[in-house]
Design a protein around this motif. Sequence first.
Motif, PDB file in Angstrom:
ATOM      1  N   LEU A 125       7.227   2.265  15.388  1.00  0.00           N
ATOM      2  CA  LEU A 125       7.123   2.035  13.946  1.00  0.00           C
ATOM      3  C   LEU A 125       6.420   3.244  13.332  1.00  0.00           C
ATOM      4  CD1 LEU A 125       5.652  -1.196  12.313  1.00  0.00           C
ATOM      5  CD2 LEU A 125       4.655   1.017  11.800  1.00  0.00           C
ATOM      6  N   THR A 126       6.898   3.707  12.188  1.00  0.00           N
ATOM      7  CA  THR A 126       6.186   4.750  11.456  1.00  0.00           C
ATOM      8  C   THR A 126       5.374   4.107  10.340  1.00  0.00           C
ATOM      9  OG1 THR A 126       6.403   6.686  10.004  1.00  0.00           O
ATOM     10  CG2 THR A 126       8.286   5.191  10.104  1.00  0.00           C
ATOM     11  N   PRO A 127       4.054   4.226  10.357  1.00  0.00           N
ATOM     12  CA  PRO A 127       3.234   3.520   9.364  1.00  0.00           C
ATOM     13  C   PRO A 127       3.244   4.147   7.978  1.00  0.00           C
ATOM     14  CG  PRO A 127       1.836   4.736  10.886  1.00  0.00           C
ATOM     15  CD  PRO A 127       3.227   4.883  11.391  1.00  0.00           C
ATOM     16  N   ALA A 167      -4.942  11.284  -0.351  1.00  0.00           N
ATOM     17  CA  ALA A 167      -5.916  10.301  -0.841  1.00  0.00           C
ATOM     18  C   ALA A 167      -7.229  10.410  -0.061  1.00  0.00           C
ATOM     19  CB  ALA A 167      -5.351   8.890  -0.715  1.00  0.00           C
ATOM     20  N   ASN A 168      -8.324  10.207  -0.760  1.00  0.00           N
ATOM     21  CA  ASN A 168      -9.630  10.208  -0.096  1.00  0.00           C
ATOM     22  C   ASN A 168      -9.769   8.956   0.774  1.00  0.00           C
ATOM     23  OD1 ASN A 168     -10.531  12.619  -1.327  1.00  0.00           O
ATOM     24  ND2 ASN A 168     -11.108  11.491  -3.178  1.00  0.00           N
ATOM     25  N   ILE A 198       0.843  -1.200   0.000  1.00  0.00           N
ATOM     26  CA  ILE A 198       0.000   0.000   0.000  1.00  0.00           C
ATOM     27  C   ILE A 198       0.877   1.250   0.000  1.00  0.00           C
ATOM     28  CG2 ILE A 198      -1.830   1.247   1.206  1.00  0.00           C
ATOM     29  CD1 ILE A 198      -2.585  -1.394   2.548  1.00  0.00           C
ATOM     30  N   ASN A 199       0.669   2.117  -0.951  1.00  0.00           N
ATOM     31  CA  ASN A 199       1.399   3.379  -1.027  1.00  0.00           C
ATOM     32  C   ASN A 199       0.713   4.429  -0.161  1.00  0.00           C
ATOM     33  OD1 ASN A 199       3.348   2.502  -2.938  1.00  0.00           O
ATOM     34  ND2 ASN A 199       1.828   2.741  -4.564  1.00  0.00           N
ATOM     35  N   ALA A 236      -7.268  -0.729  -3.566  1.00  0.00           N
ATOM     36  CA  ALA A 236      -6.766   0.522  -4.149  1.00  0.00           C
ATOM     37  C   ALA A 236      -5.247   0.608  -4.067  1.00  0.00           C
ATOM     38  CB  ALA A 236      -7.398   1.713  -3.438  1.00  0.00           C
ATOM     39  N   LYS A 237      -4.663  -0.034  -3.052  1.00  0.00           N
ATOM     40  CA  LYS A 237      -3.221  -0.046  -2.839  1.00  0.00           C
ATOM     41  C   LYS A 237      -2.637   1.344  -2.604  1.00  0.00           C
ATOM     42  CE  LYS A 237      -2.339  -4.432  -5.126  1.00  0.00           C
ATOM     43  NZ  LYS A 237      -1.534  -5.187  -6.096  1.00  0.00           N
ATOM     44  N   GLN A 238      -3.466   2.238  -2.077  1.00  0.00           N
ATOM     45  CA  GLN A 238      -2.974   3.519  -1.593  1.00  0.00           C
ATOM     46  C   GLN A 238      -3.905   3.992  -0.485  1.00  0.00           C
ATOM     47  OE1 GLN A 238      -2.884   6.884  -4.163  1.00  0.00           O
ATOM     48  NE2 GLN A 238      -5.053   6.836  -4.637  1.00  0.00           N
TER      49      GLN A 238
END
Length: 670
Positions: free
Chosen positions: A401-403, A329-330, A323-324, A341-343
Amino acid sequence: MLQKNKAIKTKYKMKFKQLSIRFWLTAAVVLLSVNNYAQEFKDYHWEEKNTAISIPPQYKDEKEVILQRDIKIELAVKGKEATQYYLVHEKKYINSDEAIERNNRVYIPFKMDESVIETKLRVILKDGKVLTFDKKDIKEEVDEEKEIKYNYFAINGLDKGSVIEKIFMLEENPELEGKTIKMQSNIPILKNEFQLIFPKHLKFKTKCYNGLAEPIAGVANDTLKNTLTVKGENVPGLEDDEKYANRDTKLKMFRYKLDENLYTGAKNISSYAKFTSNFFDRINPELDKKQQKQVDEFCTQIPKSNDTQEQIWNIENKIKKTINFNKYANSLETIGDILKAKQANKVDMLKVYLAVLKQFNIENKVVLASDRFDLPFDKDFESYENLDEVLLYFPSIKKYLTPTEIEYRIPFFPENLGNNNGLFISQKIFGGVPMGISEVSFIELPSSEVTRDIMNIAIDFTEDVENPKITTDIEFGGYTAVQFQPIKDFASADQYQTFLKTIAKNYTLDVDYTSLKVENEGLDYVGKKPFIMKVAFDGKELVQKAGGNYLFSVGKLIGSQMELYQENKRVLPVEIDHPHSYIRNIKIKLPKGMKAKNLEKFVMDFKTQINGKTEAGFKSNYSDKNGEILVTNTEFYNVVNYPLEIFNDYKNVINAAADFNKIVIILSSN
């Protein structure tokens, strides 16, 4: 160490308002205003304020001075929507070639759209001539790298003694959950005023920082609203030019937030408790059977481990490679939609992480934070503007961790979010129902042992005294490795080789190396192993013949080092990016009959103590046995903050490495 560099245009960025972590209170019921126009703005006529310019004697030699800065924010209701009107009026005196160059473009800190009520500029030249500018004179510049558009006025003909006067007014969403007004700049401000104008039934909490005078309560000109006014006179400039400093935390600042609505009886409106309840529900949506199956299927693709940190690393690696992150992004309706959607934006990324971590039964806390180099988190003033950045904390291993940042992996996260407070949100079960609770706690950065660079250098003079063979092996650990390892996965092959050559030449003094090998490249090693570089080269450039002796510039082999000079008296305490340390081992092998002189130069010992404990140091020593010289030095910075009163001790530690870099020893056969 790398210190944050702030581009001049950063403070002129357009005000993008995005719904990410914070919630904007835009409902008219919050304000219940008795009028629907900005009365104070209606009465503000800047043309009438075009008074004669008088420069006080103490500022005659300053490069530039802000003579007047007025900022007004008025809260109102337009139709059924809450809104605020924002006004800035500033006069700046230009008194140097440097100031002329810096101000020949006046950037406008917002988008040129329907929210702009007015934007004007005029320049009063030294001879009294007045140049005027308005909307038709606005130009546009595009920063392709940052994908940001800037609007600005281009000024030609500025001279010393000129005054630039600007005004802009705009309409925007109200910022009621927390707002910071910086009342100090890098240049002196003669007169500085901020005024908040608001309906009488609203009450605000406020806080002043770094000696700023407390706000004065009053009544607006139309008598229908109240005001809070903060003033400052002869505010000295605070330059942003001292290395290893956090200047923004020392500025005079004013913070405010809506606290009560007397009409509705609402109190403690912008509290962390209320935020936590809403936010927890938002990032932990209840999954139906279809969504749960989608999460289950995603989790089957994640390698399993009995080691908690490795398991979290595997989860993070899978999500970030699937996932980017796109902050604009909405928001999507379900986790399945996000995976498809992979984002995702910040909130949607959190939804995925929390669902997957729950599946693996890994305890965690969501941490909301702020950039300590811009807006440090004040644990005693609850403000939603402190909640724009996000981390995940794992109590069992005490790691973060930074997501969102793709180049990081646990235990590393952006340093600007650490050494700062944050809002830690965890889950508790009440009556069988999961609910969010929160507390403010400190975000620790990884220790200096984690970000440790280990250098092993071998110099062999036995074959050729004038051209020794040199090998340098370096393990770059922690945050240093994070700077290097991800590049392999994002650069082209040619770009990556150029990058490696650039690093290597720092340790070969731009000499072409005979071999170069690297290990642990790419994202798959971030947070797991150090980045290793092994380089071999001929050292003839380091040897100089002097009569019957040879001068060997051995110190240069540790690479270029930062020197800390302070021509003027230091103003700010030291604040570094993260704790870190270095170990350097140098082995010099001489041919039979040759000896080295002045080895005592290798003996160095500098330390910085805080409350009796050594928190930074540089120590070096040597041994000389049977033609083999061993030099070892250690350098470490265990904490991030060093008080101003011990700055000279800190400076000596920093400069010790630079002094070592200059060491030249004498090789003699006598």
